[in-house]
Design an enzyme around this catalytic site. Structure first.
Site, PDB file in Angstrom:
ATOM      1  N   HIS A  48      -5.700  -9.248  -0.874  1.00 35.19           N
ATOM      2  CA  HIS A  48      -5.569  -9.646   0.533  1.00 35.19           C
ATOM      3  C   HIS A  48      -6.705 -10.603   0.890  1.00 35.19           C
ATOM      4  O   HIS A  48      -7.794 -10.529   0.311  1.00 35.19           O
ATOM      5  CB  HIS A  48      -5.678  -8.418   1.435  1.00 35.19           C
ATOM      6  CG  HIS A  48      -4.761  -7.293   1.077  1.00 35.19           C
ATOM      7  ND1 HIS A  48      -5.030  -6.434   0.030  1.00 35.19           N
ATOM      8  CD2 HIS A  48      -3.582  -6.891   1.598  1.00 35.19           C
ATOM      9  CE1 HIS A  48      -4.044  -5.550  -0.060  1.00 35.19           C
ATOM     10  NE2 HIS A  48      -3.150  -5.801   0.877  1.00 35.19           N
ATOM     11  N   MET A  80      -1.429  -6.711   7.276  1.00 34.74           N
ATOM     12  CA  MET A  80      -2.471  -7.633   6.805  1.00 34.74           C
ATOM     13  C   MET A  80      -2.082  -8.373   5.524  1.00 34.74           C
ATOM     14  O   MET A  80      -2.942  -8.805   4.759  1.00 34.74           O
ATOM     15  CB  MET A  80      -3.772  -6.852   6.561  1.00 34.74           C
ATOM     16  CG  MET A  80      -4.254  -6.070   7.766  1.00 34.74           C
ATOM     17  SD  MET A  80      -5.648  -5.018   7.353  1.00 34.74           S
ATOM     18  CE  MET A  80      -5.747  -3.985   8.822  1.00 34.74           C
ATOM     19  N   SER A  81      -0.786  -8.482   5.283  1.00 34.21           N
ATOM     20  CA  SER A  81      -0.387  -9.118   4.017  1.00 34.21           C
ATOM     21  C   SER A  81       0.900  -9.913   4.212  1.00 34.21           C
ATOM     22  O   SER A  81       1.242 -10.311   5.318  1.00 34.21           O
ATOM     23  CB  SER A  81      -0.186  -8.039   2.942  1.00 34.21           C
ATOM     24  OG  SER A  81       0.933  -7.235   3.266  1.00 34.21           O
ATOM     25  N   ASN A 107       2.263   4.126  10.278  1.00 33.02           N
ATOM     26  CA  ASN A 107       1.605   4.698  11.469  1.00 33.02           C
ATOM     27  C   ASN A 107       2.079   3.889  12.675  1.00 33.02           C
ATOM     28  O   ASN A 107       2.546   2.768  12.514  1.00 33.02           O
ATOM     29  CB  ASN A 107       0.075   4.576  11.329  1.00 33.02           C
ATOM     30  CG  ASN A 107      -0.352   3.126  11.111  1.00 33.02           C
ATOM     31  OD1 ASN A 107      -0.304   2.620   9.984  1.00 33.02           O
ATOM     32  ND2 ASN A 107      -0.714   2.443  12.176  1.00 33.02           N
ATOM     33  N   TYR A 157      -8.514 -10.327   3.463  1.00 32.40           N
ATOM     34  CA  TYR A 157      -9.667  -9.581   4.018  1.00 32.40           C
ATOM     35  C   TYR A 157     -10.630  -9.094   2.934  1.00 32.40           C
ATOM     36  O   TYR A 157     -11.756  -8.712   3.228  1.00 32.40           O
ATOM     37  CB  TYR A 157      -9.202  -8.408   4.908  1.00 32.40           C
ATOM     38  CG  TYR A 157      -8.451  -7.311   4.200  1.00 32.40           C
ATOM     39  CD1 TYR A 157      -9.071  -6.430   3.317  1.00 32.40           C
ATOM     40  CD2 TYR A 157      -7.082  -7.143   4.417  1.00 32.40           C
ATOM     41  CE1 TYR A 157      -8.380  -5.428   2.681  1.00 32.40           C
ATOM     42  CE2 TYR A 157      -6.372  -6.141   3.788  1.00 32.40           C
ATOM     43  CZ  TYR A 157      -7.032  -5.279   2.917  1.00 32.40           C
ATOM     44  OH  TYR A 157      -6.327  -4.303   2.275  1.00 32.40           O
ATOM     45  N   GLU A 158     -10.190  -9.106   1.667  1.00 31.24           N
ATOM     46  CA  GLU A 158     -11.104  -8.734   0.590  1.00 31.24           C
ATOM     47  C   GLU A 158     -12.071  -9.873   0.285  1.00 31.24           C
ATOM     48  O   GLU A 158     -12.967  -9.734  -0.545  1.00 31.24           O
ATOM     49  CB  GLU A 158     -10.310  -8.377  -0.676  1.00 31.24           C
ATOM     50  CG  GLU A 158      -9.461  -7.132  -0.519  1.00 31.24           C
ATOM     51  CD  GLU A 158      -8.530  -6.909  -1.712  1.00 31.24           C
ATOM     52  OE1 GLU A 158      -9.013  -6.486  -2.767  1.00 31.24           O
ATOM     53  OE2 GLU A 158      -7.319  -7.182  -1.578  1.00 31.24           O
ATOM     54  N   SER A 180       0.833  -1.217   0.000  1.00 34.02           N
ATOM     55  CA  SER A 180       0.000   0.000   0.000  1.00 34.02           C
ATOM     56  C   SER A 180       0.857   1.253   0.000  1.00 34.02           C
ATOM     57  O   SER A 180       1.758   1.400   0.836  1.00 34.02           O
ATOM     58  CB  SER A 180      -0.872   0.053   1.253  1.00 34.02           C
ATOM     59  OG  SER A 180      -1.820  -0.950   1.227  1.00 34.02           O
ATOM     60  N   HIS A 215      -6.595   4.833   6.560  1.00 36.85           N
ATOM     61  CA  HIS A 215      -5.952   4.339   5.341  1.00 36.85           C
ATOM     62  C   HIS A 215      -5.313   5.467   4.529  1.00 36.85           C
ATOM     63  O   HIS A 215      -4.284   5.274   3.892  1.00 36.85           O
ATOM     64  CB  HIS A 215      -6.975   3.554   4.513  1.00 36.85           C
ATOM     65  CG  HIS A 215      -6.385   2.874   3.311  1.00 36.85           C
ATOM     66  ND1 HIS A 215      -5.406   1.892   3.418  1.00 36.85           N
ATOM     67  CD2 HIS A 215      -6.613   3.025   1.981  1.00 36.85           C
ATOM     68  CE1 HIS A 215      -5.072   1.487   2.197  1.00 36.85           C
ATOM     69  NE2 HIS A 215      -5.785   2.161   1.309  1.00 36.85           N
ATOM     70  N   ALA A 262       2.851  -2.107   3.857  1.00 39.06           N
ATOM     71  CA  ALA A 262       2.660  -1.021   4.818  1.00 39.06           C
ATOM     72  C   ALA A 262       2.330  -1.694   6.141  1.00 39.06           C
ATOM     73  O   ALA A 262       1.613  -2.690   6.164  1.00 39.06           O
ATOM     74  CB  ALA A 262       1.506  -0.138   4.379  1.00 39.06           C
ATOM     75  N   HIS A 294      -4.033   0.194  -4.648  1.00 39.52           N
ATOM     76  CA  HIS A 294      -3.468  -1.014  -5.262  1.00 39.52           C
ATOM     77  C   HIS A 294      -3.978  -1.029  -6.701  1.00 39.52           C
ATOM     78  O   HIS A 294      -5.107  -1.420  -6.960  1.00 39.52           O
ATOM     79  CB  HIS A 294      -3.942  -2.273  -4.519  1.00 39.52           C
ATOM     80  CG  HIS A 294      -3.225  -2.490  -3.236  1.00 39.52           C
ATOM     81  ND1 HIS A 294      -2.165  -3.355  -3.119  1.00 39.52           N
ATOM     82  CD2 HIS A 294      -3.395  -1.942  -2.025  1.00 39.52           C
ATOM     83  CE1 HIS A 294      -1.726  -3.327  -1.868  1.00 39.52           C
ATOM     84  NE2 HIS A 294      -2.461  -2.485  -1.188  1.00 39.52           N
TER      85      HIS A 294
HETATM   86  N1  HPA Z   1      -2.349  -2.411  11.401  1.00 45.85           N
HETATM   87  C1  HPA Z   1      -2.488  -3.325  10.446  1.00 45.85           C
HETATM   88  N2  HPA Z   1      -2.140  -3.116   9.187  1.00 45.85           N
HETATM   89  C2  HPA Z   1      -1.599  -1.923   8.871  1.00 45.85           C
HETATM   90  C3  HPA Z   1      -1.423  -0.923   9.831  1.00 45.85           C
HETATM   91  C4  HPA Z   1      -1.815  -1.174  11.169  1.00 45.85           C
HETATM   92  O1  HPA Z   1      -1.682  -0.334  12.077  1.00 45.85           O
HETATM   93  N3  HPA Z   1      -0.869   0.137   9.183  1.00 45.85           N
HETATM   94  C5  HPA Z   1      -0.717  -0.230   7.888  1.00 45.85           C
HETATM   95  N4  HPA Z   1      -1.158  -1.480   7.683  1.00 45.85           N
END
Ligand code: HPA
Length: 285
Positions: A84, A218-219, A242, A86-87, A31, A254, A114, A62
């Protein structure tokens, strides 16, 4: 049950009609990091929608194309966007592009993401070399019947396979040394993967820290598992976009993830551009 090997072979056959290069290095852009694909020379961009059986990304940031070309003279296949779990995609779908890259001839991969920073010393905008991972997504990419034809390197393609060197030590050292040459510090960290799409709660992040995690995302882990099944060597890089929930008193969104990606594009691009030829020459030895 779908025959993933035949589907991957069909995808490879199509891709080969579009290109004249034979990429040996694959890059998956996380991302906010998709801009790197614009730095590929002699690029042929193939939309995922045109590739048989290829899954489509539904996430903002993406863009969904496979860019094949050269970086520093080395033939590469760059995934600008990934899908992903989660999609709603199944493991076979999430890992299909990695399978295709392998059959295309890729023997080493740079897999990026990310991530939220759990280790307090991390800062948004910082790149981290993944030293190891903890898979808490509740599933495993190699689930289902074993397909030995995906064993591309000596001894790979087994039902049970080693994950103790999932992130190649030589590649990590190379990345750390290259960062020093370019004037910044690249630390290493453990990446913990969750299913998402909700970000974590502060209690989860405290628990993950106790488990030994430095970053959360998440990947990546499923692609890495499949890469190791095929005998592909991996460099994993996280961009901390973050601080994870509860580490600082701020909400996570996001847009912030995307914005940070753009802000480090220059550093990320020069690091990757320098690493590509080094990784390929180490893999060849
Ligand atoms: N958590 C999970 N996935 C992420 C985060 C997060 O804080 N930041 C970017 N992808």
């Amino acid at each position: 049950m779908t025959d993933i090997f035949s589907n991957a072979t069909a995808a490879v056959s199509y891709i080969q009609t579009q290109i004249s290069l034979a990429p040996t290095l694959g890059i998956i852009l996380g991302s906010g990091l998709g801009g790197f694909a614009d730095h590929v020379d002699n690029a042929v961009a193939i939309p995922y929608a045109d590739i048989p059986h290829f899954p489509q990304s539904t996430v903002k940031g993406h863009s969904g194309q496979l860019v094949i070309g050269t970086i520093a003279g080395v033939a590469v296949a760059v995934m600008q966007g990934r899908v992903h779990a989660y999609e709603g995609y199944l493991m076979d779908e999430v890992t299909f592009p990695m399978r295709v890259l392998g059959l295309l001839g890729v023997r080493s991969a740079i897999i990026t993401n990310a991530a939220g920073g759990i280790r307090a010393s991390l800062k948004p905008g910082e790149l981290v070399a993944i030293a190891d991972h903890i898979n808490l997504t509740g599933t495993n990419a190699a689930l289902g019947p074993n397909e030995p034809r995906f064993g591309l390197a000596e001894g790979s393609g087994q039902r049970f396979f080693d994950m103790s060197t999932a992130y190649a030590l030589g590649f990590r050292r190379m990345a750390i040394d290259e960062a020093i040459r370019q004037g910044f510090t690249l630390t290493e960290g453990v990446y913990l993967a969750v299913l998402g799409p909700s970000f974590e709660t502060p209690a989860e992040i405290r628990a993950f820290r106790t488990l030994g995690a430095d970053m959360v995302g998440m990947s990546t882990v499923h692609e890495v598992i499949v890469a190791r099944h095929m005998g592909i060597e991996v460099l994993g890089l996280s961009l901390v976009t973050n601080m994870a929930a509860g580490i600082v008193d701020e909400q996570i969104d996001h847009e912030e993830v995307m914005e940070i990606g753009r802000s480090v594009e220059k550093r990320f691009t020069s690091l990757l551009t320098a690493l590509v030829p080094q990784i390929v020459s180490e893999s060849a030895t």
